[in-house]
Write an enzyme that holds these catalytic residues in place. Structure first.
Site, PDB file in Angstrom:
ATOM      1  N   TYR B 123       0.838  -1.206   0.000  1.00  0.00           N
ATOM      2  CA  TYR B 123       0.000   0.000   0.000  1.00  0.00           C
ATOM      3  C   TYR B 123       0.868   1.248   0.000  1.00  0.00           C
ATOM      4  CZ  TYR B 123      -3.462  -3.509   1.137  1.00  0.00           C
ATOM      5  OH  TYR B 123      -4.229  -4.631   1.117  1.00  0.00           O
ATOM      6  N   ASP B 238      -3.496 -14.304  -2.108  1.00  0.00           N
ATOM      7  CA  ASP B 238      -3.059 -14.639  -0.745  1.00  0.00           C
ATOM      8  C   ASP B 238      -4.256 -14.728   0.207  1.00  0.00           C
ATOM      9  OD1 ASP B 238      -0.443 -14.574  -1.610  1.00  0.00           O
ATOM     10  OD2 ASP B 238      -0.060 -12.529  -0.902  1.00  0.00           O
TER      11      ASP B 238
END
Lengths: 89, 376
Positions: B123, B238
């Site tokens: 991020y 994931d």
């Protein structure tokens, strides 16, 4: 269509019937028939394609990692061994 | 019972439950009570990726062209995902490791948390590229009311389990008064807290990410913010495997394949587990309302997104035996599946064939006939 008795017959949700023609897995075979199956990973680890197996047996081509109950299969990573009856969620 | 980093008593882990059994000692995987966790570790490690591998530089040009409403959608989602991965990058370690009794599960939890930290780092990678000063975006996460509302529900079950475990591991079972509050600590109570916490984590991994995934992929459908979409695809892959692990834990309990007491608790608290899931669904729908407050984006609106959340909630609740409480039966966003399929996750050109290309790339089987044509 000529039905080859050696090829497994697949029945989905009691109405769709087709012959498994050696596709890589059941998911691809079902998609060919325009059967709506939920999927994500297509590799056996997410469990999105969990389908109930009412009759018959499957063989896994990839080790399924997602949780499946005794009467469920992951169609993205298995092929039918003989005729099977499936029920989608 | 005090926590010890290396239990000096011999333990037969084949007879221990996943949680609250004897403390672990040797990190050994030659015998495993639940081998699924080692398989998940292998799969997860084969997915290893680094945010820096994904070029996000083109996204800046796209971002500047977005409308203000779209910018709001994009940045808010990144903020929310940052919150989710901040929690997930630390909490499974702190809450579960002190009470885990199986080495394979312990290592799975560590692997799982580590991958969440890769997400957190990604991020920053995305935001650094979009904003001259990304600090403002991060600073807003702890003051933004819409995000805070969700943070409370996400962290409270973890915090509760962690606190009770701390009391139990320092003082044992009993009734204790701490800072004017009375706490009743016993094994049943601890296990109940663990069960609720696991359900809350399962709901988080199952649906909390999906509203923002849908927005990201809707941008990508318009060929916008594609670098970001590549990263989110890796994250989604994931998260899918993390979800699989919490589904396994919950099902091992309910089906009586682990701790028999947990099977009782699962029955006793089934309604609460359902409520946790359905509250998360409601909060995600409210999040969609917040995202589209200034206007929607091409290909997505609040209603479709809410239907999508209900649709995947049905799938995921069924996976842990909680039924399918919502009416939505068909997928309102079928194109989402293309982005979530692991074959379409592509990092570098040499990896185009299969995403988990590290698995089985070397054939180590050598037989006598392999040397047949050899002459000296």
């Amino acid at each position: 269509m000529i039905v080859d008795s050696k090829q497994p017959q697949v029945c989905v949700n009691k109405d769709a019937r087709f012959t498994f023609e050696g596709e890589d897995n059941l998911l691809i075979a079902m998609e060919k028939q325009n059967i709506d199956v939920h999927y994500h990973c297509r590799e056996g680890f997410c469990g999105a394609c969990r389908t109930k197996i009412c009759k018959g047996k499957v063989e896994y081509v990839i080790d399924p990692l997602a949780f499946i109950d005794d009467d469920e299969v992951l169609v993205c990573c298995c092929i039918p061994v003989g005729d099977v009856e499936l029920q989608t969620y | 019972m005090k926590y010890t980093t290396f239990n000096q008593q011999a333990v037969d882990t084949m007879n221990e439950p996943m949680f609250f059994g004897k403390p672990v000692n040797v990190a050994r995987y030659d015998q495993q009570r639940h081998p699924i966790f080692e398989k998940l570790i292998e799969k997860q490690i084969s997915f290893f990726w680094r945010p820096e591998e994904v070029d996000v530089s083109k996204d800046r040009v796209d971002f500047l062209k977005l409308t203000d409403a779209e910018k709001h959608i994009f940045t808010s989602n990144l903020k929310y995902q940052t919150l989710l991965d901040s929690v997930q990058g630390r909490s499974p370690n702190i809450a579960f490791l002190p009470i885990i009794s199986l080495p394979e599960l312990e290592t799975w939890v560590e692997t799982w948390s580590f991958f969440e930290t890769i997400h957190s780092r990604s991020y920053t990678h995305i935001l650094r590229n979009l904003f001259p000063n990304p600090s403002e975006v991060f600073d807003d996460i702890v003051v933004n009311n819409e995000i805070k509302k969700r943070a409370t529900d996400i962290s409270k079950y973890y915090d509760d389990l962690i606190f009770y475990t701390q009391i139990y591991q320092t003082k044992g079972e009993g009734v204790f008064e701490i800072d004017g509050h009375t706490y009743t600590v016993n094994m049943r109570e601890l296990k109940k807290k663990l069960y609720l916490c696991m359900n809350s984590v399962n709901a988080l991994e199952a649906i909390r990410f999906y509203v923002s995934f849908a927005c990201t992929f809707a941008f990508a459908e318009r060929e916008l913010m594609e670098g970001n979409s590549k990263i989110i695809r890796l994250i989604a892959r994931d998260e899918n495997i993390h979800l699989t692990s919490t589904q396994h834990i919950l099902n091992l309990w309910t089906k009586g394949k682990d701790d028999p007491e947990m099977a009782e608790i699962a029955k006793e608290l089934e309604q609460e587990a359902k409520d946790i899931f359905m509250l998360a669904v409601e909060q995600e729908k409210e999040w969609a309302t917040y995202l589209f407050k200034d206007g929607s984006m091409l290909g997505l609106n609040e209603e479709i997104l809410s239907q999508y959340v209900e649709y995947i909630a049905n799938q995921r609740m069924a996976a842990i035996g909680l039924g399918q409480p919502y009416a939505t039966s068909s997928n309102p966003l079928p194109w989402m599946n293309n982005y979530l399929s692991s074959d379409n996750v592509q990092v570098a050109p040499q990896e185009t064939e299969i995403s988990s290309y590290l698995v089985g790339q070397i054939d180590s089987e050598v037989g006598a006939d392999d040397f047949e044509e050899f002459e000296l």
